[in-house]
Design an enzyme around this catalytic site. Structure first.
Site, PDB file in Angstrom:
ATOM      1  N   THR A   1       0.858  -1.201   0.000  1.00  0.00           N
ATOM      2  CA  THR A   1       0.000   0.000   0.000  1.00  0.00           C
ATOM      3  C   THR A   1       0.888   1.244   0.000  1.00  0.00           C
ATOM      4  OG1 THR A   1      -0.133  -0.145   2.424  1.00  0.00           O
ATOM      5  CG2 THR A   1      -2.002  -1.033   1.188  1.00  0.00           C
TER       6      THR A   1
ATOM      7  N   GLU B   1       1.104   3.378 -12.767  1.00  0.00           N
ATOM      8  CA  GLU B   1      -0.332   3.694 -12.643  1.00  0.00           C
ATOM      9  C   GLU B   1      -0.733   4.763 -13.651  1.00  0.00           C
ATOM     10  OE1 GLU B   1      -1.147   4.715  -8.566  1.00  0.00           O
ATOM     11  OE2 GLU B   1      -0.229   2.870  -7.857  1.00  0.00           O
TER      12      GLU B   1
ATOM     13  N   HIS C   1      -5.444   1.832  -6.120  1.00  0.00           N
ATOM     14  CA  HIS C   1      -4.836   2.878  -5.273  1.00  0.00           C
ATOM     15  C   HIS C   1      -5.892   3.626  -4.445  1.00  0.00           C
ATOM     16  CE1 HIS C   1      -1.021   5.524  -4.958  1.00  0.00           C
ATOM     17  NE2 HIS C   1      -1.715   5.534  -3.836  1.00  0.00           N
TER      18      HIS C   1
ATOM     19  N   ARG D   1       4.136   2.382  -2.526  1.00  0.00           N
ATOM     20  CA  ARG D   1       4.254   2.857  -3.897  1.00  0.00           C
ATOM     21  C   ARG D   1       4.653   1.698  -4.794  1.00  0.00           C
ATOM     22  NH1 ARG D   1       1.602   6.486  -2.752  1.00  0.00           N
ATOM     23  NH2 ARG D   1       1.960   8.721  -2.967  1.00  0.00           N
TER      24      ARG D   1
HETATM   25  C1  GLV Z   1      -1.597   8.206  -1.403  1.00  0.00           C
HETATM   26  O1  GLV Z   1      -1.013   7.284  -1.904  1.00  0.00           O
HETATM   27  C2  GLV Z   1      -0.925   9.296  -0.774  1.00  0.00           C
HETATM   28  O2  GLV Z   1       0.305   9.389  -0.905  1.00  0.00           O
HETATM   29  O3  GLV Z   1      -1.597  10.111  -0.124  1.00  0.00           O
END
Ligand code: GLV
Length: 322
Positions: free
Chosen positions: A239, A270, A288, A241
């Site tokens: 979660t 992405e 995401h 990058r």
């Molecule tokens: C989401 O990935 C953020 O960086 O806020």
């Protein structure tokens, strides 16, 4: 005095847009389409501030192409790997982000992906929708339990800490972590164990969850060699990058079951996601959305406004990153 002109690159929650409108001369992106490089350059040239989001690549090149009127880029997001903050600083542009307010929701979704991967939820969902379920049977879609297992956290910032708390207290997991800045004392305060060597952490985990920022230092931190350290029964959750993992190597590892499964919220390029990855039964892939709650996204927007307000009042914005 004229109100500062602020361009917002994407639609924001209504309460945030309303507050921005009350304070600033706002240009909204009504269509909510991703802005092209040209449109971003125009926004930087013609506004006092840009509210950027993570799909907006603001490179040294882009900044060099324009003569930015913008003095601040108030980024909507905690990670700001899409912005060359050093180039911005050189040009006298302040960059801010939105940390803290999305921690709990991102940690929740990390746990959701751990569960989804361990319990083969995506596979079951696909089977059901395809009309292939033939009924309950004792050996059908057996997964693995979380409780009593070892969770290895790569990075130990706010979100990893919130994941550790949930994993320990909610699921009875043993948590260990690798982070360059983690000390034994801090680890002990969080009830976890520090592992000094990343390879050792990967090799001794039943679940691995990634929590490092995306930057040049973490690019492909989890490469083919590191994926090979992860035991074949283990699951990987990302979660953080997409750039942190060598995605091609991950597809290989999952295809040949060198790791058991993956729960992925982020991808290397992405919004493109390779068809080979999506076809794998042992992958739960979501677009995401770890901070995608009304509460987090509204709080992120309010933090953007706090940063803008402080900046235009001549004060240091609370979340300056450069
Ligand atoms: C989401 O990935 C953020 O960086 O806020």
């Amino acid at each position: 005095m004229a109100r500062p002109k602020v361009t917002v690159s994407r639609r924001l929650p209504a309460a945030v847009e309303q507050q921005l409108q009350e304070r600033y001369d706002i240009t909204l992106n009504a269509g909510d389409d991703r802005l092209s490089a040209d449109a971003l350059a125009v926004a930087l040239d013609s506004s006092d501030a840009l509210v950027s989001t993570l799909g907006d690549p603001i490179s040294a090149d882009l900044l060099g192409r324009c003569r930015p009127r913008a003095q601040i880029i108030a980024h909507f997001g905690v990670g700001y790997d899409n912005i060359d903050v050093t180039a911005a600083r050189t040009m006298g542009i302040t960059v801010t982000n939105t940390p803290g307010v999305l921690t709990e929701d991102t940690a929740d979704l990390t746990i959701a992906l751990l569960l989804a991967s361990a319990r083969r939820m995506s596979e079951g969902d696909r089977e059901l929708r395809a009309g292939n379920w033939t009924g309950w049977r004792p050996t059908h879609l057996l997964g693995t339990r979380l409780s009593g297992k070892r969770l290895g956290l790569v990075g130990f910032g706010r979100i990893a800490q919130a994941v550790a708390r949930r994993a320990r207290l909610g699921f009875g997991m043993q948590v260990h972590a690798w982070s360059r800045s983690l000390t034994d004392d801090v680890a002990a305060q969080h009830g976890i164990q520090r592992i000094a060597d990343l390879d050792d952490l990967l090799g001794s985990s039943d679940f691995v969850s990634l929590h490092v920022p995306g930057n040049a230092d973490t690019l492909h931190l989890i490469d083919a060699a590191r994926l090979a350290r992860i035991p074949a029964h283990a699951h990987l959750v990302n979660t953080a990058r997409g750039s942190v993992v060598d995605q091609e190597a991950l597809i290989d590892a999952l295809t040949y079951r060198r790791i058991a499964g993956a729960g992925l919220d982020v991808f290397e390029h992405e919004p493109a996601v390779p068809a080979e990855l999506l076809a794998l039964p042992n992958v739960c892939a979501i677009p995401h959305m770890a901070s995608a709650t009304v509460e987090s996204r509204t709080a992120m927007g309010m933090l953007v406004i706090e940063n803008l307000d402080a900046f235009f009042a001549g004060q240091q914005p609370p979340n300056r990153v450069n």
